[in-house]
Structure formats: C-alpha cells, structure tokens
Design a protein around this motif. Structure first.
Motif, PDB file in Angstrom:
ATOM      1  N   HIS A 152       0.837  -1.204   0.000  1.00 51.20           N
ATOM      2  CA  HIS A 152       0.000   0.000   0.000  1.00 51.20           C
ATOM      3  C   HIS A 152       0.869   1.250   0.000  1.00 51.20           C
ATOM      4  O   HIS A 152       0.608   2.208  -0.748  1.00 51.20           O
ATOM      5  N   TYR A 153       1.890   1.238   0.812  1.00 53.79           N
ATOM      6  CA  TYR A 153       2.810   2.379   0.892  1.00 53.79           C
ATOM      7  C   TYR A 153       3.477   2.650  -0.460  1.00 53.79           C
ATOM      8  O   TYR A 153       3.549   3.794  -0.922  1.00 53.79           O
ATOM      9  N   LEU A 154       3.965   1.577  -1.109  1.00 48.51           N
ATOM     10  CA  LEU A 154       4.655   1.738  -2.388  1.00 48.51           C
ATOM     11  C   LEU A 154       3.719   2.292  -3.459  1.00 48.51           C
ATOM     12  O   LEU A 154       4.129   3.095  -4.303  1.00 48.51           O
ATOM     13  N   ASP A 155       2.473   1.880  -3.430  1.00 49.61           N
ATOM     14  CA  ASP A 155       1.512   2.359  -4.422  1.00 49.61           C
ATOM     15  C   ASP A 155       1.106   3.813  -4.187  1.00 49.61           C
ATOM     16  O   ASP A 155       0.648   4.487  -5.113  1.00 49.61           O
ATOM     17  N   LYS A 156       1.238   4.287  -2.955  1.00 51.78           N
ATOM     18  CA  LYS A 156       0.866   5.662  -2.622  1.00 51.78           C
ATOM     19  C   LYS A 156       2.057   6.608  -2.564  1.00 51.78           C
ATOM     20  O   LYS A 156       1.900   7.805  -2.328  1.00 51.78           O
ATOM     21  N   LEU A 157       3.249   6.069  -2.785  1.00 52.28           N
ATOM     22  CA  LEU A 157       4.468   6.847  -2.589  1.00 52.28           C
ATOM     23  C   LEU A 157       4.614   7.994  -3.588  1.00 52.28           C
ATOM     24  O   LEU A 157       5.114   9.063  -3.266  1.00 52.28           O
ATOM     25  N   GLY A 188       7.355  12.296  -8.527  1.00 48.09           N
ATOM     26  CA  GLY A 188       7.225  13.315  -7.490  1.00 48.09           C
ATOM     27  C   GLY A 188       7.336  12.783  -6.073  1.00 48.09           C
ATOM     28  O   GLY A 188       6.938  13.456  -5.116  1.00 48.09           O
ATOM     29  N   ALA A 189       7.905  11.574  -5.907  1.00 49.89           N
ATOM     30  CA  ALA A 189       7.965  10.941  -4.583  1.00 49.89           C
ATOM     31  C   ALA A 189       8.698  11.782  -3.549  1.00 49.89           C
ATOM     32  O   ALA A 189       8.415  11.706  -2.359  1.00 49.89           O
ATOM     33  N   GLU A 190       9.633  12.592  -4.024  1.00 45.91           N
ATOM     34  CA  GLU A 190      10.468  13.360  -3.100  1.00 45.91           C
ATOM     35  C   GLU A 190       9.897  14.737  -2.769  1.00 45.91           C
ATOM     36  O   GLU A 190      10.524  15.521  -2.040  1.00 45.91           O
ATOM     37  N   LEU A 191       8.720  15.045  -3.261  1.00 48.20           N
ATOM     38  CA  LEU A 191       8.191  16.400  -3.158  1.00 48.20           C
ATOM     39  C   LEU A 191       7.312  16.573  -1.926  1.00 48.20           C
ATOM     40  O   LEU A 191       6.255  15.958  -1.805  1.00 48.20           O
ATOM     41  N   GLY A 192       7.736  17.413  -1.009  1.00 46.83           N
ATOM     42  CA  GLY A 192       6.876  17.918   0.067  1.00 46.83           C
ATOM     43  C   GLY A 192       6.395  16.908   1.089  1.00 46.83           C
ATOM     44  O   GLY A 192       6.596  15.709   0.969  1.00 46.83           O
ATOM     45  N   TYR A 193       5.755  17.435   2.128  1.00 46.36           N
ATOM     46  CA  TYR A 193       5.114  16.594   3.141  1.00 46.36           C
ATOM     47  C   TYR A 193       3.733  16.179   2.628  1.00 46.36           C
ATOM     48  O   TYR A 193       2.976  16.995   2.116  1.00 46.36           O
ATOM     49  N   ARG A 194       3.428  14.883   2.764  1.00 46.11           N
ATOM     50  CA  ARG A 194       2.137  14.404   2.308  1.00 46.11           C
ATOM     51  C   ARG A 194       1.592  13.409   3.329  1.00 46.11           C
ATOM     52  O   ARG A 194       2.357  12.699   3.987  1.00 46.11           O
TER      53      ARG A 194
END
Length: 254
Positions: free
Chosen positions: A203-208, A245-251
């Motif tokens: 789940h984490y990888l798919d939402k990353l 965009g995995a590295e972009l901002g707090y999510r």
C-alpha cells in the motif's frame, strides 16, 4: 533515437534492465547485456534489432568484465554507451547490524562494477565520443531507513557520476544517472515479501508517488533512452529523478 549505437548494459536480464534493453533495441541500438544470470535465446530474440548479445558475467570479477568487453569489440567493433544498471539492495539492515561480507558485496556489485566497466570501456568511448549512464535511486538523495549500506552506495553513485562527468568531458563523453523511486520489479517484489508488514508495504509503495501507483520499469527505460540519445547531447553530470514526485513535500499517505 539510438540507430546504430552499440550499448553495453549491465544487469539487463530482468527488471529495469530488461525494460531498458527492449527500449534501446526498439530505438535501433545493438544491445550487449552483461548479467550474472543467463538469458534464454527465445527471450533475447524478443529484442527487435537483429544484432544483440547476452554475456554471462560476474561484474565484480575484473577478468570476466575485461573478457566481456573484448568479446563485444571483436563482435561489433565499437562501444557507444555503457549503462551501469546492475545493483543489489539486500540486506535490509541498519549499519551496525551489517556484516563485513554484506558490506563488501553491496559495495562491489553497486560500485566496483562501475569501476571495472569504466576501466575497460573508457578507451572505446573516447573513440566514439560516447556516454555513460548509471542507475541510481532516490534513496541516494533523501535516504531510507534500514538500508544504510544500499543508501550509501546510491549516494556514492550520485557523487561518482558528477566526478566522472567532469573527468571525461574533455573527451566529449557525457556521464549521467537516472534516479527511480518505487518501480515494480522482481527485486522490489521480492524485497516487499520479506518485510514483516507485507500488505502495508505494498500500500505504501503504491501511494508513494503523487503521479500514480507504482509503475513498471518502462518509465525508467524511456528516461534512459533520452539520456543516451543525441537529444541529450549537452546534458552531463545530471542525476535525473524519475520518481513521480515521490520526493516532493510533506504528504499524508493514507
């Protein structure tokens, strides 16, 4: 985009490497795969160009790398690009838990292999004014828990790419790296299954990645194709994120 180019690709038997092999072949390149695992002839024949080869090669054994490059030159006469894609991520450990053998294996496969391909390939690239591409990872920039030595090797690849770009620019040789985040490959699937919280990890990888769920390796192959082509002829020393965009901002990942 790669018509008549002769490309040496390490770790090309599966995952991102195999997707790159298919993309390079489709773009007209002669693909020379160096991998510890053999590739069946029927699989190799999936590559679209008539000229291709797969050499079983232990990339941490310099003699085997030297012999592989000799074979490629004897068969095809030149080398236009080297894509250092081979790499391992195991084990998932903090630094203090990492054994000497695990440290050495990660450093050798992920870094020393680049030393050997460069040592035995740079003379040929000088003749063709070719290029080098390294497969890095977003973790080399942003870090990752429980993978200290793997992260260290990818950070080193980023720094090495920039140093090599400066060293070889006088010969008109470009050196770049591609930096994926989570890509659906056999290696990543194997890693995720080893984790105690397998379902949460998936789940984490798919939402990353904000642009969508975890993609296959073809998205990386498209970027690699560009970096090896003449369309990127004035780009060197770049660590190109292909991360959705995995590295972009707090999510908030829910």
């Amino acid at each position: 985009m790669l018509h008549h180019k002769i490309i040496v690709l390490t770790g090309g038997a599966d995952g991102i490497g195999w997707e790159c092999a298919k993309a390079y072949s489709k773009a007209g390149a002669t693909v020379c795969i160096l991998d510890k695992n053999p590739i069946a002839e029927n699989k190799l024949n999936e590559l679209e160009t008539a000229q291709k080869t797969a050499i079983v090669c232990n990339l941490v054994n310099e003699n085997e790398v030297a012999d592989a490059f000799k074979t490629i030159i004897e068969k095809f006469g030149a080398i236009d690009a080297i894509h250092n894609n081979a790499g391992i991520a195991h084990p998932s450990k903090t630094l203090d838990q990492t054994t000497d053998a695990e440290w050495d294996l990660l450093m050798n496969v992920n870094l020393k292999s680049i030393l050997y391909t460069t040592r035995h390939g740079i003379g040929h690239l000088k003749k063709t004014k070719g290029c080098i591409l390294n497969t890095s990872s977003m973790v080399g920039t942003i870090g990752q828990n429980n993978h200290a030595v793997y992260v260290a090797t990818k950070g080193a690849i980023n720094a090495l790419t920039k140093a090599m770009a400066l060293d070889y620019a006088p010969y008109r040789i470009r050196v770049n790296a591609v930096s994926p985040a989570a890509i659906n490959t056999p290696t990543l699937q194997s890693w995720s299954k080893e984790q105690p919280n397998k379902e949460e990890i998936q789940h984490y990888l798919d939402k990353l990645q904000p642009l969508g769920s975890m993609p296959a390796g073809d998205v990386i192959a498209d970027a690699c194709l560009f970096l090896l082509s003449d369309a990127a002829r004035f780009i060197t020393g770049t660590i190109l994120p292909v991360s959705g965009g995995a590295e972009l901002g707090y999510r908030t990942i829910i």
